[in-house]
Design an enzyme around this catalytic site. Sequence first.
Site, short mmCIF file in Angstrom:
data_model
loop_
_atom_site.label_atom_id
_atom_site.label_comp_id
_atom_site.label_asym_id
_atom_site.label_seq_id
_atom_site.Cartn_x
_atom_site.Cartn_y
_atom_site.Cartn_z
CE LYS A 126 0.68 -10.59 -0.04
NZ LYS A 126 0.34 -9.88 1.18
CB ALA A 180 -0.88 -0.01 1.25
NE ARG A 226 8.75 -4.55 6.41
CZ ARG A 226 8.09 -5.67 6.71
NH1 ARG A 226 8.35 -6.78 6.07
NH2 ARG A 226 7.15 -5.66 7.64
CB THR A 239 -4.97 -9.85 1.23
OG1 THR A 239 -4.08 -9.48 0.18
CG2 THR A 239 -4.20 -9.88 2.55
NE ARG A 294 0.47 -3.79 10.32
CZ ARG A 294 -0.12 -3.69 9.13
NH1 ARG A 294 -0.07 -2.56 8.46
NH2 ARG A 294 -0.78 -4.70 8.62
C1 FMN Z 1 4.52 -1.02 3.58
C2 FMN Z 1 3.80 -2.31 3.26
C3 FMN Z 1 2.51 -2.27 2.79
C4 FMN Z 1 1.83 -3.47 2.50
N1 FMN Z 1 0.58 -3.40 1.97
C5 FMN Z 1 -0.05 -4.55 1.64
C6 FMN Z 1 -1.33 -4.51 1.00
O1 FMN Z 1 -1.87 -3.45 0.72
N2 FMN Z 1 -1.92 -5.71 0.70
C7 FMN Z 1 -1.33 -6.91 0.98
O2 FMN Z 1 -1.91 -7.96 0.69
N3 FMN Z 1 -0.11 -6.97 1.55
C8 FMN Z 1 0.54 -5.82 1.88
N4 FMN Z 1 1.79 -5.89 2.43
C9 FMN Z 1 2.45 -7.21 2.60
C10 FMN Z 1 3.27 -7.56 1.35
O3 FMN Z 1 2.43 -7.85 0.26
C11 FMN Z 1 4.14 -8.81 1.59
O4 FMN Z 1 3.34 -9.87 2.07
C12 FMN Z 1 5.29 -8.57 2.57
O5 FMN Z 1 5.79 -7.25 2.47
C13 FMN Z 1 6.42 -9.57 2.27
O6 FMN Z 1 7.43 -9.46 3.20
P1 FMN Z 1 8.79 -8.61 2.96
O7 FMN Z 1 8.42 -7.16 3.11
O8 FMN Z 1 9.66 -9.11 4.06
O9 FMN Z 1 9.32 -8.94 1.58
C14 FMN Z 1 2.47 -4.71 2.72
C15 FMN Z 1 3.79 -4.74 3.19
C16 FMN Z 1 4.47 -3.55 3.45
C17 FMN Z 1 5.89 -3.62 3.93
#
Ligand code: FMN
Length: 348
Positions: free
Chosen positions: A211, A85, A290, A161, A170
């Site tokens: 997911k 996001a 990230r 998701t 958080r």
């Molecule tokens: C800043 C941020 C925003 C995220 N927003 C979403 C989102 O909108 N929808 C979603 O399904 N997952 C979201 N995630 C999770 C990511 O899709 C993913 O599962 C996760 O970042 C993977 O881990 P990593 O950051 O260690 O690679 C978000 C993660 C981060 C870090």
Amino acid sequence: MRLPFGLDQLEDRAREHLSRGAQGYFSDAAYSDAAGLFTTARENEAAWQHWYLRPRVLVDVSEIRTETSILGTPTRMPILAAPCAYNAFAHPDAELAVARATAGVGAIHVVSTAASKPPEEIARAAAADRWFQLYSDIDAGKTDERLRMAEDVGFKAVVLTVDAPVGAPRYHGYPEQGFGPVATANVLDPGLEWGEVERIAKQTDLPLVLKGILHPADAILAVAHGVAGVVVSNHGGRQLDGAIPTAFALPPIVGAVDGQIEVYVDGGVRSARDVMRALALGARAVLIGRPYLWALAIAGEEGVRELFGRLCDELRNAMMLTGQVDVASIDRDIVVPRPGSSYASPER
Ligand SMILES: Cc1cc2nc3c(=O)[nH]c(=O)nc-3n(C[C@H](O)[C@H](O)[C@H](O)COP(=O)(O)O)c2cc1C
């Protein structure tokens, strides 16, 4: 080269480009406190290192294939941009930069429901096959609107998701309300269950991916409900803290679905060797979150392009060093658990 020489320096370097709020939002994990005890988020990264690589040698590795297809979507590498996001916190070009960069290198971009830019604009930014991440809304009408939009805009798959029936607490850098076009925090659906998965599947012709699967029993239910794929994910440690790291959740899920659907994984994947480990454990592809947000913060579109390009080059190198020539058929026995790990082979 716009990114630091070592990709492990990305987060530190990104800090120089991010406000405190944005830093907090990106690195945040569920329940993280001031001491920074991001348990699951940290364990995700550490857990990949519990799998040793056991290379094959004397294999002709002069031709290497990193190209594959994921649910029929062709891709130059088995590495996707995870749905994240509010990319505008990292860079004003936000998801438009990510769309251009991933299109440029041939990686699939999974666009978040809570993107900072409208999906239509993201799709116009670069011609490419991309997927849409769906948050189901308490108002089914809104969920269906998002599905119709995903079809109209030409997304190739829908990624629902399922690990966020509610947000987890958080404590750092929450985006202000209204920062993105869709505020999800107060519209997540606590009533989300398998009936809604079926309903959503009927509403669209696009393949549906779930997911946020960590339990093999849920993976088996996903197969029974006609889902096309699952992402083994704990949301990067941002939802249930204390949840099993994905490097350990993956093998039993791969075993449970037994090739009937595709399995992907995310969480703490930080290098091409981690990608190799995930593929050898049976994932068809990995998603990274990230790291590309940090690359976006450091150097915008160019940064994201460089990150994916370098990961793909390093993957090719890791394949050569492990005697693997085709990314779609990595040998399972090139990973072994560290001695003493309770996640040893019987479940695999
Ligand atoms: C800043 C941020 C925003 C995220 N927003 C979403 C989102 O909108 N929808 C979603 O399904 N997952 C979201 N995630 C999770 C990511 O899709 C993913 O599962 C996760 O970042 C993977 O881990 P990593 O950051 O260690 O690679 C978000 C993660 C981060 C870090």
